[in-house]
Design a protein around this motif. Structure first.
Motif, mmCIF file in Angstrom:
data_model
loop_
_atom_site.group_PDB
_atom_site.id
_atom_site.type_symbol
_atom_site.label_atom_id
_atom_site.label_comp_id
_atom_site.label_asym_id
_atom_site.label_seq_id
_atom_site.Cartn_x
_atom_site.Cartn_y
_atom_site.Cartn_z
ATOM 1 N N ASP A 61 0.836 -1.196 0.000
ATOM 2 C CA ASP A 61 0.000 0.000 0.000
ATOM 3 C C ASP A 61 0.876 1.253 0.000
ATOM 4 O O ASP A 61 2.081 1.195 0.199
ATOM 5 N N PHE A 62 0.224 2.405 -0.178
ATOM 6 C CA PHE A 62 0.931 3.676 -0.103
ATOM 7 C C PHE A 62 1.495 3.854 1.306
ATOM 8 O O PHE A 62 0.841 3.535 2.296
ATOM 9 N N ILE A 63 2.705 4.383 1.419
ATOM 10 C CA ILE A 63 3.352 4.590 2.710
ATOM 11 C C ILE A 63 3.269 6.064 3.079
ATOM 12 O O ILE A 63 3.769 6.932 2.356
ATOM 13 N N LYS A 64 2.635 6.334 4.206
ATOM 14 C CA LYS A 64 2.526 7.697 4.712
ATOM 15 C C LYS A 64 3.914 8.221 5.054
ATOM 16 O O LYS A 64 4.733 7.522 5.642
ATOM 17 N N ALA A 65 4.176 9.456 4.694
ATOM 18 C CA ALA A 65 5.474 10.065 4.972
ATOM 19 C C ALA A 65 5.505 10.636 6.381
ATOM 20 O O ALA A 65 4.615 11.386 6.776
ATOM 21 N N ASN A 66 6.493 10.257 7.152
ATOM 22 C CA ASN A 66 6.793 10.880 8.440
ATOM 23 C C ASN A 66 8.043 11.716 8.216
ATOM 24 O O ASN A 66 9.138 11.184 8.120
ATOM 25 N N CYS A 67 7.847 13.022 8.106
ATOM 26 C CA CYS A 67 8.932 13.914 7.723
ATOM 27 C C CYS A 67 9.763 14.363 8.923
ATOM 28 O O CYS A 67 9.249 14.511 10.021
ATOM 29 N N LEU A 68 11.040 14.597 8.665
ATOM 30 C CA LEU A 68 11.928 15.201 9.645
ATOM 31 C C LEU A 68 12.100 16.669 9.273
ATOM 32 O O LEU A 68 12.149 17.013 8.091
ATOM 33 N N ASP A 69 12.196 17.525 10.277
ATOM 34 C CA ASP A 69 12.471 18.934 10.045
ATOM 35 C C ASP A 69 13.397 19.440 11.139
ATOM 36 O O ASP A 69 13.883 18.660 11.960
ATOM 37 N N LYS A 70 13.634 20.753 11.174
ATOM 38 C CA LYS A 70 14.580 21.314 12.147
ATOM 39 C C LYS A 70 14.117 21.147 13.587
ATOM 40 O O LYS A 70 14.929 21.217 14.513
ATOM 41 N N ASN A 71 12.835 20.902 13.809
ATOM 42 C CA ASN A 71 12.305 20.717 15.168
ATOM 43 C C ASN A 71 12.202 19.246 15.579
ATOM 44 O O ASN A 71 11.758 18.949 16.682
ATOM 45 N N SER A 72 12.586 18.333 14.706
ATOM 46 C CA SER A 72 12.512 16.906 15.023
ATOM 47 C C SER A 72 13.526 16.561 16.110
ATOM 48 O O SER A 72 14.596 17.166 16.201
ATOM 49 N N GLU B 183 25.969 9.299 29.612
ATOM 50 C CA GLU B 183 25.056 8.319 30.222
ATOM 51 C C GLU B 183 24.872 7.092 29.338
ATOM 52 O O GLU B 183 24.649 5.993 29.830
ATOM 53 N N LEU B 184 24.957 7.289 28.019
ATOM 54 C CA LEU B 184 24.756 6.188 27.073
ATOM 55 C C LEU B 184 25.867 5.149 27.126
ATOM 56 O O LEU B 184 25.690 4.033 26.662
ATOM 57 N N LYS B 185 27.008 5.502 27.686
ATOM 58 C CA LYS B 185 28.124 4.566 27.787
ATOM 59 C C LYS B 185 27.907 3.515 28.875
ATOM 60 O O LYS B 185 28.553 2.476 28.867
ATOM 61 N N ASN B 186 26.981 3.799 29.816
ATOM 62 C CA ASN B 186 26.819 2.922 30.972
ATOM 63 C C ASN B 186 25.432 2.317 31.130
ATOM 64 O O ASN B 186 25.267 1.390 31.911
ATOM 65 N N ALA B 187 24.444 2.837 30.444
ATOM 66 C CA ALA B 187 23.077 2.346 30.606
ATOM 67 C C ALA B 187 22.495 1.944 29.252
ATOM 68 O O ALA B 187 22.754 2.590 28.239
ATOM 69 N N THR B 188 21.711 0.887 29.248
ATOM 70 C CA THR B 188 21.091 0.428 28.002
ATOM 71 C C THR B 188 19.913 1.325 27.634
ATOM 72 O O THR B 188 19.310 1.971 28.487
ATOM 73 N N VAL B 189 19.584 1.347 26.354
ATOM 74 C CA VAL B 189 18.425 2.091 25.861
ATOM 75 C C VAL B 189 17.255 1.116 25.793
ATOM 76 O O VAL B 189 17.360 0.057 25.181
ATOM 77 N N THR B 190 16.153 1.468 26.413
ATOM 78 C CA THR B 190 14.997 0.571 26.427
ATOM 79 C C THR B 190 13.881 1.035 25.493
ATOM 80 O O THR B 190 13.029 0.235 25.118
ATOM 81 N N PHE B 191 13.927 2.317 25.093
ATOM 82 C CA PHE B 191 12.797 2.883 24.374
ATOM 83 C C PHE B 191 13.266 4.103 23.592
ATOM 84 O O PHE B 191 14.110 4.862 24.069
ATOM 85 N N MET B 192 12.729 4.300 22.406
ATOM 86 C CA MET B 192 13.041 5.477 21.601
ATOM 87 C C MET B 192 11.745 6.129 21.141
ATOM 88 O O MET B 192 10.831 5.453 20.688
ATOM 89 N N ARG B 193 11.691 7.439 21.263
ATOM 90 C CA ARG B 193 10.562 8.225 20.750
ATOM 91 C C ARG B 193 11.121 9.204 19.734
ATOM 92 O O ARG B 193 12.088 9.909 20.012
ATOM 93 N N ILE B 194 10.514 9.223 18.543
ATOM 94 C CA ILE B 194 10.939 10.163 17.508
ATOM 95 C C ILE B 194 9.814 11.155 17.272
ATOM 96 O O ILE B 194 8.678 10.777 16.988
ATOM 97 N N LYS B 195 10.153 12.430 17.411
ATOM 98 C CA LYS B 195 9.217 13.506 17.119
ATOM 99 C C LYS B 195 9.472 13.935 15.680
ATOM 100 O O LYS B 195 10.483 14.558 15.369
ATOM 101 N N TYR B 196 8.563 13.521 14.806
ATOM 102 C CA TYR B 196 8.630 13.914 13.401
ATOM 103 C C TYR B 196 7.993 15.296 13.256
ATOM 104 O O TYR B 196 7.505 15.873 14.229
ATOM 105 N N ALA B 197 7.931 15.813 12.052
ATOM 106 C CA ALA B 197 7.352 17.138 11.813
ATOM 107 C C ALA B 197 5.881 17.185 12.207
ATOM 108 O O ALA B 197 5.411 18.186 12.748
ATOM 109 N N THR B 198 5.137 16.107 11.938
ATOM 110 C CA THR B 198 3.689 16.130 12.198
ATOM 111 C C THR B 198 3.221 15.008 13.113
ATOM 112 O O THR B 198 2.025 14.899 13.361
#
Length: 188
Positions: free
Chosen positions: A78-89, A139-154
């Protein structure tokens, strides 16, 4: 004597597997400056109902500035919705110790490229670069990452990290939670 020999063999084997080797993709120094980056590493994979999303990380050091380069690859009939990055991402990384690390977009608008492959499958490829806020990558050198949140343009999308995964694409084993622990040392 046998005990000493066995102990040495065990210690030698442990030291071989104790650290991940650095896989450098580029290492250039010239009159303009220096650039060093790690190879791409899959940190997220989701395949469901004919749709797939893959996210790859690579770290870069450009004249002493450390950045995270992120590549997104989506496939669908199907068509893939665009999740855009911008200067505020932004990228927010939740660590196992409860702290949150924020990375800021380097800043140009990017919605990726949509192309159809030979099997008429839609593919959207997008890349972005993010820099660490001053000294927050320690902090990233000593602790694992459990979760990531990405703020796209919209939109804002959450991506849980796995301790270990075997990719359906290349059948390799990845450890997304330990990515920064294993690879930050490679570009400092």
């Amino acid at each position: 004597m046998k005990k000493l020999l066995i102990t040495l063999i065990i210690l030698f084997n442990l030291s071989l597997f104790a650290q991940k080797p650095c896989e450098i993709d580029a290492n250039v120094t010239d009159t303009i400056g220096s650039y060093k980056s790690t190879k791409q590493y899959m940190i997220y994979e989701r395949n469901f109902a004919g749709n797939s999303t893959n996210i790859y990380f690579s770290l870069a050091n450009t004249d002493g500035v450390i950045s995270l380069d992120v590549q997104f690859l989506q496939k669908s009939l199907d068509f893939i919705k665009a999740n855009c990055l911008d200067k505020n991402s932004k990228i927010y990384l939740q660590l196992s110790n409860g702290k949150v690390i924020t990375l800021l977009s380097v800043g140009f608008d990017n919605c990726g490229t949509l192309v159809k492959d030979q099997n008429n499958i839609n593919n959207r490829i997008m890349s972005g670069s993010f820099v660490f806020v001053k000294d927050n990558f320690e902090e990233l050198k000593n602790a694992t990452v459990t979760f990531m949140r990405i703020k796209y343009a919209t939109d804002t999308i959450d991506y849980p990290f796995k301790t270990e995964m075997v990719s359906e694409i290349d059948k390799n084993k990845y450890e997304p939670e330990n990515y920064f622990i294993n690879y930050l040392k490679c570009i400092e």
